[in-house]
Write an enzyme that holds these catalytic residues in place. Structure first.
Site, PDB file in Angstrom:
ATOM      1  N   ASP A   7       0.758  -1.301  -0.017  1.00 54.63           N
ATOM      2  CA  ASP A   7       0.065  -0.024   0.151  1.00 54.63           C
ATOM      3  C   ASP A   7       0.723   1.187  -0.095  1.00 54.63           C
ATOM      4  OD1 ASP A   7      -2.357   1.802   1.023  1.00 54.63           O
ATOM      5  OD2 ASP A   7      -3.186  -0.027   0.668  1.00 54.63           O
ATOM      6  N   LYS A  45      -3.735  -0.693  -6.691  1.00 57.10           N
ATOM      7  CA  LYS A  45      -4.885   0.026  -5.984  1.00 57.10           C
ATOM      8  C   LYS A  45      -4.567   1.520  -6.160  1.00 57.10           C
ATOM      9  CE  LYS A  45      -6.195   0.983  -1.293  1.00 57.10           C
ATOM     10  NZ  LYS A  45      -6.234   0.792   0.432  1.00 57.10           N
ATOM     11  N   ASP A  47      -5.965   5.166  -5.304  1.00 63.17           N
ATOM     12  CA  ASP A  47      -6.537   5.872  -4.365  1.00 63.17           C
ATOM     13  C   ASP A  47      -6.964   7.314  -4.860  1.00 63.17           C
ATOM     14  OD1 ASP A  47      -7.764   6.249  -1.721  1.00 63.17           O
ATOM     15  OD2 ASP A  47      -5.828   5.472  -0.705  1.00 63.17           O
ATOM     16  N   GLU A 102     -11.979   4.716  -4.655  1.00 61.72           N
ATOM     17  CA  GLU A 102     -12.481   6.056  -4.813  1.00 61.72           C
ATOM     18  C   GLU A 102     -13.360   6.189  -3.550  1.00 61.72           C
ATOM     19  OE1 GLU A 102     -16.339   8.329  -6.499  1.00 61.72           O
ATOM     20  OE2 GLU A 102     -16.084   6.418  -5.431  1.00 61.72           O
ATOM     21  N   TRP A 103     -13.488   5.430  -2.659  1.00 65.13           N
ATOM     22  CA  TRP A 103     -14.214   5.762  -1.196  1.00 65.13           C
ATOM     23  C   TRP A 103     -15.881   5.763  -1.498  1.00 65.13           C
ATOM     24  CZ3 TRP A 103     -11.245  11.028  -0.599  1.00 65.13           C
ATOM     25  CH2 TRP A 103      -9.755  10.536  -0.522  1.00 65.13           C
ATOM     26  N   GLY A 104     -16.207   5.361  -2.787  1.00 67.78           N
ATOM     27  CA  GLY A 104     -17.596   5.370  -2.981  1.00 67.78           C
ATOM     28  C   GLY A 104     -18.321   6.715  -3.102  1.00 67.78           C
ATOM     29  N   ASP A 152     -18.641   8.981  -5.535  1.00 75.10           N
ATOM     30  CA  ASP A 152     -19.484   9.174  -6.794  1.00 75.10           C
ATOM     31  C   ASP A 152     -20.088   7.800  -7.316  1.00 75.10           C
ATOM     32  OD1 ASP A 152     -18.234  11.620  -6.466  1.00 75.10           O
ATOM     33  OD2 ASP A 152     -18.262  12.024  -8.639  1.00 75.10           O
ATOM     34  N   ARG A 166     -13.977   0.413  -4.721  1.00 71.84           N
ATOM     35  CA  ARG A 166     -14.447   0.731  -3.471  1.00 71.84           C
ATOM     36  C   ARG A 166     -15.848   1.339  -3.252  1.00 71.84           C
ATOM     37  NH1 ARG A 166     -10.708   1.719   0.635  1.00 71.84           N
ATOM     38  NH2 ARG A 166     -12.253   2.919   1.596  1.00 71.84           N
ATOM     39  N   ASP A 226     -13.095   4.201   4.145  1.00 66.63           N
ATOM     40  CA  ASP A 226     -12.157   3.389   4.687  1.00 66.63           C
ATOM     41  C   ASP A 226     -12.817   2.521   6.106  1.00 66.63           C
ATOM     42  OD1 ASP A 226      -9.481   5.583   4.518  1.00 66.63           O
ATOM     43  OD2 ASP A 226     -10.283   4.124   3.012  1.00 66.63           O
TER      44      ASP A 226
END
Length: 467
Positions: free
Chosen positions: A107, A181, A183, A216-218, A220, A234, A238
Site C-alpha cells: 500500500d 490499488k 486511491d 474512490e471511497w464510494g 461518486d 470501493r 475506509d
C-alpha cells in the site's frame, strides 16, 4: 485507515449446466441508483444482478473476487522490502496461498516523495527496487500489487500518478507488477469519472494484465460507472477495526449488490480480522459477510504472527468457497427482525442450485434467527439439506419451509442450503433463439434458452454444454 485526514440437466452430449437468471420487468431502468436497504421491506430478489455487465472492463481478470494481503491496515507506512518478502514467505508456509490468497499488495509509502519521469521506490525501505521484489514474489507463484493515487500526491503525500498515468503504468509493467490499488487523495477536485479511466487505458496499453482496483471511497457511486474502468471499486469510506465500522460498511456495500459479477466487484475495503479491535465472534461475522457479499478477501493483519483463532477464520475453506463461487452473484440482506432490525438474514445464490445463508445477530443479546424459504424465492414445501460452514458438518437433511438457530450476540452462523433436485421443474416451456450469454466459467456453447418456473418464480433458463 484515516486516509482522508491527509486530504480528502438435460442430456446434451456431455455435461450440461442450467444458468438461471430472474427476469426483470424494469430492465430499462438499469442505471437508476438504488436507495440503501437498511431494513428490507417485502421480498428481496437474491438472484438480481441485473446491473452486472452493463459496463464491463473485460480484461480477463477478477473472474472471482481477488484474494491476498495488503500492508495498510496493520503496518500503515511502516513497511519495507524485508516485510514484504517475509509476508510472501508466511502466505506460503501457513498454507494461505494454497487457499487462494495470492496477491501480496504494497500500500502507500513504498514510493519516494519526489519523482523523475516515473514514480520511484523509497531508497531506504526498498533499496533493491520493486522489480527485484516482484521477482521474489513471483518465484513463489504469488503476485505483487502496488499502490498509487489518482491525484498529485498519495494520501501519505508521496508522488501520485495524476497526469503521469502512462509513465507510471509502463514502469510498473516493466517491474512485473500484477495489481494496482488506485486511491483518491489530492485529486485537484477533478471528478473520479474523469481521473480513473486514463489509468485504465495506460495499464491496458502496457500489454501486461494488471488488476485495477479503484479506491474512490464510494463518493461518486462508482458501481454506476466503474464497471468498464476497473476490476473492483470501493463502495465505502475506509474501514477501521471496530464493530461499528464493519457493520455500517456492510450495509453501505449491500446497496450495490446488483452491479457486481465476474470481472468487476464491489469492494467494502480490506479485512480487519486479526488486528485486535473486535472479538473472535465479531471477526467471524466480518469474514462471513465479506465472503457472502463477494467482497475482495484481502487480509489486513500480520500473517507472520497470527493467532490460532485468526488463522481458523481466514483459512475456512467452505466460507472461502462461497466467496469464490463461479456463479458470482453478490449475497445481500433479505430480512430483518428484532430491535432496530438487529436480527438479520443475508443470503445469495450459488452454483449447483444452492444458497448461501448467513444468520447475523447484531443485537446486544443472543436470539433465534430463522430463514424462511420465501426469502430465498423457494416454495415452502421444498425439502432442503443444510450444511454448517463453521461446524463443517451437515446439520439437517430435510428442512421444510424454514430453518433457524440460536445465534449469540455480535455473532453469525453460516450455512449452505441445497434444495432437493426433484423440486426443479420447467413449466410452460417456450424455447427462444440460441442466446450466447456466457459467464466466463468454462462454458463453450449455449445450446438453448427458454422461460420456465422454479417454484413459482419465472426464470430464464439456458442449457449449456461443456466441450
Amino acid at each position: 485507515m484515516l486516509r482522508k485526514s491527509s486530504q480528502m440437466a438435460m442430456d446434451y452430449m456431455s455435461i450440461t449446466l442450467l444458468t438461471i437468471v430472474i427476469l426483470s420487468p424494469v430492465s430499462a431502468a438499469r442505471l437508476t441508483p438504488l436507495s440503501i436497504i437498511q431494513n428490507p421491506i417485502g421480498p428481496v430478489n437474491i438472484f438480481d444482478n441485473s446491473k452486472y455487465g452493463l459496463l464491463h472492463l473485460s480484461n480477463g481478470l477478477a473472474q472471482t473476487p481477488q484474494m491476498g494481503w495488503n500492508s495498510w491496515n496493520f503496518f500503515a507506512c511502516n513497511i519495507n522490502e524485508t516485510l514484504i518478502k517475509e509476508t510472501a514467505d508466511a502466505l506460503i508456509s501457513t498454507g494461505l496461498a494454497d487457499l487462494g490468497y495470492n496477491y501480496v499488495n504494497i500500500d502507500d509509502c513504498w514510493q519516494d516523495i519526489t519523482r523523475d519521469i516515473k514514480a520511484i521506490p523509497e531508497s531506504k525501505t526498498f533499496p533493491s527496487g520493486i522489480n527485484t521484489l516482484a521477482d521474489y514474489v513471483h518465484e513463489k507463484n504469488l503476485k505483487l500489487g502496488i499502490y498509487s493515487s489518482a491525484g498529485v500526491f498519495t494520501c501519505q503525500v508521496r508522488a501520485g500518478s495524476l497526469f503521469h498515468e502512462n509513465d507510471d503504468a509502463a514502469a510498473w509493467a516493466s517491474w512485473g507488477v500484477d495489481y494496482l490499488k488506485y486511491d483518491n487523495c489530492f485529486n485537484l477536485g477533478i471528478k473520479p469519472i474523469d481521473r480513473y479511466p486514463p489509468m485504465r487505458d495506460a495499464l491496458n496499453s502496457t500489454g501486461r494484465k494488471i488488476f485495477y482496483s479503484l479506491c474512490e471511497w464510494g463518493e461518486d457511486d462508482p458501481a454506476l460507472w466503474a464497471g468498464n474502468v476497473g476490476n473492483s471499486w470501493r463502495t465505502t469510506d475506509d474501514i477501521n477495526d471496530t464493530w461499528a465500522s464493519m457493520t455500517s460498511i456492510a450495509d453501505l456495500n449491500d446497496k450495490w449488490a446488483a452491479y457486481a459479477g465476474p470481472g468487476g466487484w464491489n469492494d467494502p475495503d480490506m479485512l480487519e480480522v486479526g488486528n485486535g479491535g473486535m472479538t473472535y465472534l465479531e471477526y467471524r461475522s466480518h469474514f462471513s459477510i465479506w465472503a457472502l457479499m463477494k467482497a475482495p478477501l484481502l487480509i489486513g493483519c500480520d500473517v507472520r504472527n497470527m493467532t490460532a483463532e485468526t488463522f481458523e477464520i481466514l483459512s475456512n475453506k467452505e466460507v472461502i468457497a462461497v466467496n469464490q463461487d463461479p456463479l458470482g452473484i453478490q449475497g445481500r440482506k433479505v430480512k430483518v427482525t428484532g430491535t432496530d432490525g438487529c436480527l438479520q438474514v443475508w443470503a445469495g445464490p450459488l452454483s449447483g442450485n444452492r444458497y448461501a445463508v448467513v444468520l447475523w445477530n447484531r443485537c446486544s443479546e443472543g436470539g433465534t434467527i430463522k430463514v424462511s424459504w420465501d426469502s430465498l424465492g423457494l416454495n415452502s414445501s421444498i425439502s432442503v439439506s443444510v450444511r454448517d460452514l463453521w461446524k463443517h458438518k451437515d446439520v439437517v437433511s430435510d428442512a421444510v419451509g424454514s430453518f433457524g438457530v440460536h445465534v449469540d450476540a455480535h455473532s453469525c452462523e453460516m450455512f449452505v442450503l441445497t434444495p432437493k433436485l426433484s423440486h426443479f421443474r420447467e413449466e410452460k416451456p417456450y424455447i427462444n433463439r440460441i442466446d450466447s450469454y456466457q459467464r466466463k466459467t468454462g462454458l463453450t456453447e449455449v445450446v438453448q434458452t427458454g422461460i420456465g418456473q422454479l417454484d413459482g418464480i419465472y426464470v430464464a433458463i439456458a442449457v449449456m454444454d461443456f466441450q
